[in-house]
Design a protein around this motif. Structure first.
Motif, short mmCIF file in Angstrom:
data_model
loop_
_atom_site.label_atom_id
_atom_site.label_comp_id
_atom_site.label_asym_id
_atom_site.label_seq_id
_atom_site.Cartn_x
_atom_site.Cartn_y
_atom_site.Cartn_z
N THR A 128 33.12 41.55 41.03
CA THR A 128 32.93 42.91 40.53
C THR A 128 33.73 43.87 41.39
O THR A 128 33.66 43.80 42.63
N MET A 129 34.52 44.73 40.75
CA MET A 129 35.15 45.82 41.48
C MET A 129 34.06 46.87 41.68
O MET A 129 33.69 47.59 40.76
N GLN A 130 33.52 46.91 42.90
CA GLN A 130 32.33 47.70 43.17
C GLN A 130 32.66 49.17 43.41
O GLN A 130 31.92 50.06 43.01
N PHE A 131 33.79 49.44 44.08
CA PHE A 131 34.22 50.82 44.26
C PHE A 131 35.72 50.84 44.53
O PHE A 131 36.35 49.80 44.72
N LYS A 132 36.29 52.04 44.53
CA LYS A 132 37.72 52.20 44.69
C LYS A 132 37.98 53.38 45.63
O LYS A 132 37.15 54.28 45.76
N ARG A 133 39.15 53.36 46.30
CA ARG A 133 39.46 54.38 47.28
C ARG A 133 40.93 54.82 47.16
O ARG A 133 41.81 53.99 46.92
N LYS A 134 41.18 56.11 47.40
CA LYS A 134 42.54 56.63 47.52
C LYS A 134 43.00 56.54 48.97
O LYS A 134 42.24 56.83 49.89
N TRP A 135 44.23 56.13 49.18
CA TRP A 135 44.87 56.06 50.49
C TRP A 135 43.92 55.49 51.54
O TRP A 135 43.57 56.14 52.52
N MET A 140 33.28 47.42 37.71
CA MET A 140 34.01 46.78 36.61
C MET A 140 34.12 45.28 36.88
O MET A 140 34.44 44.88 38.00
N PRO A 141 33.86 44.44 35.87
CA PRO A 141 34.01 42.99 36.06
C PRO A 141 35.46 42.60 36.32
O PRO A 141 36.39 43.20 35.77
N VAL A 142 35.64 41.60 37.16
CA VAL A 142 36.97 41.07 37.48
C VAL A 142 36.94 39.56 37.31
O VAL A 142 36.02 38.88 37.81
N LEU A 143 37.92 39.03 36.61
CA LEU A 143 38.11 37.58 36.48
C LEU A 143 39.40 37.21 37.17
O LEU A 143 40.45 37.80 36.89
N GLN A 166 45.83 38.75 25.09
CA GLN A 166 45.74 37.35 24.64
C GLN A 166 44.81 36.51 25.51
O GLN A 166 44.68 35.31 25.27
N GLY A 167 44.18 37.09 26.51
CA GLY A 167 43.40 36.31 27.46
C GLY A 167 41.95 36.11 27.08
O GLY A 167 41.55 36.31 25.92
N GLU A 168 41.14 35.74 28.08
CA GLU A 168 39.76 35.33 27.83
C GLU A 168 38.73 36.21 28.53
O GLU A 168 37.54 35.91 28.50
N ALA A 169 39.15 37.29 29.17
CA ALA A 169 38.22 38.20 29.83
C ALA A 169 37.62 39.18 28.81
O ALA A 169 38.24 39.47 27.78
N PRO A 170 36.42 39.71 29.08
CA PRO A 170 35.79 40.65 28.13
C PRO A 170 36.46 42.01 28.17
O PRO A 170 37.19 42.34 29.12
N PRO A 171 36.22 42.85 27.15
CA PRO A 171 36.75 44.22 27.18
C PRO A 171 36.22 44.98 28.39
O PRO A 171 35.17 44.67 28.95
N ASN A 172 36.97 46.00 28.78
CA ASN A 172 36.61 46.85 29.92
C ASN A 172 36.44 46.02 31.20
O ASN A 172 35.42 46.09 31.89
#
Length: 271
Positions: A122-129, A215-218, A77-83
């Motif tokens: 922008t979520m530029q990268f991700k890390r485990k533990w 990934m874009p982040v709002l 129901q929000g205003e952010a784009p897909p993905n």
């Protein structure tokens, strides 16, 4: 689960309430002698004890998952784009917005008033533990809180970033804000961190497995939150900023015990 196109915010909550009690799984077997076992816990589905990358994560007791304070999927129901990722720090939710018009909603803990990031990133990268190191600003403004952790805390059960972390950038530069896991269960649905966005460890693992960087982040403003989700605006409370002692996180017994730190009822942790 069948989704309808008129899945309202209220229906989102109603479906959640209806599914919480029904979707439980038995506790995984423990190796301790029977006399030492705690009372049996019926785990909510998706929040059971979890073995992940060599670490044993405890389950989330159902008392922390009441009402809207658990993961579910519905029509967005929000205003952010897909993905993209949409964070509402006032309603205390994070949405993974998908291309088919649905979203998975996760409850979150957010920063105390005046400490959280706002707007687009922008979520530029991700890390485990991931390991954690306090920023220079943390060390400068609160040396009594962060000084003992100047060298950082390695990744593992005692890292304040939990099982996963997503790293937020703006205009190509690190914001030093993270979306991450936490062992502080009481903080989810409330405000209390130094600005970062926390999820239950089971939820950050689930989110991590669904997304790819970048990934874009709002991060919603108060006006956006009121416009999209007035029913949940400003839910939760603001928790006092107390600390886990350095010796509990960094001492020799920390590695020997190989377990998450123990938070008392007033302890929202460090970040």
């Amino acid at each position: 689960m069948i989704l309808s196109n008129d899945f309202s915010r209220r229906a989102f909550g109603a479906m959640l309430l209806g599914s919480t009690a029904a979707a439980c799984a038995p506790q995984v077997p423990l190796s301790e002698p029977e006399a030492d076992l705690p009372a049996r816990e019926e785990w909510v589905e998706g929040y059971e004890p979890l073995f992940d990358s060599g670490y044993n994560l405890p389950g989330i007791p159902s008392r922390y998952l009441e009402g809207v304070n658990r993961r579910m999927t519905g029509v967005y129901q929000g205003e952010a784009p897909p993905n993209s990722i949409d964070v509402d720090p006032y309603a205390k939710f994070l949405y993974h917005v998908k291309s088919d018009g649905t979203a998975t909603r996760y409850p979150v803990g957010v920063g105390r008033a005046g400490t959280s990031i706002r707007g687009r990133a922008t979520m530029q990268f991700k890390r485990k533990w991931p390991g954690w190191t306090p920023t220079q600003n943390m060390l400068r403004t609160q040396p009594e809180v962060y000084g003992d952790f100047r060298a950082g805390i390695p990744g593992g059960l005692r890292s304040p970033l939990g099982a996963r972390a997503l790293y937020l950038f703006r205009n190509g530069r690190d914001t030093y804000y993270r979306i991450h896991g936490t062992n502080d269960l009481r903080s989810i649905g409330n405000s209390g961190s130094a600005g970062c966005i926390r999820l239950f460890n089971q939820d950050i693992i689930h989110l991590y497995n669904q997304i790819e960087a970048p990934m874009p982040v709002l991060i919603r403003s108060p006006a956006e939150s009121l416009r999209v989700d007035p029913e949940n605006y400003n839910r939760g409370i603001e928790l006092p900023p107390t600390m886990i002692p350095a010796e509990e996180l960094l001492g020799p017994e920390a590695e020997a015990n190989d377990r998450p730190p123990v938070f008392d009822e007033l302890s929202p942790g460090m970040i």
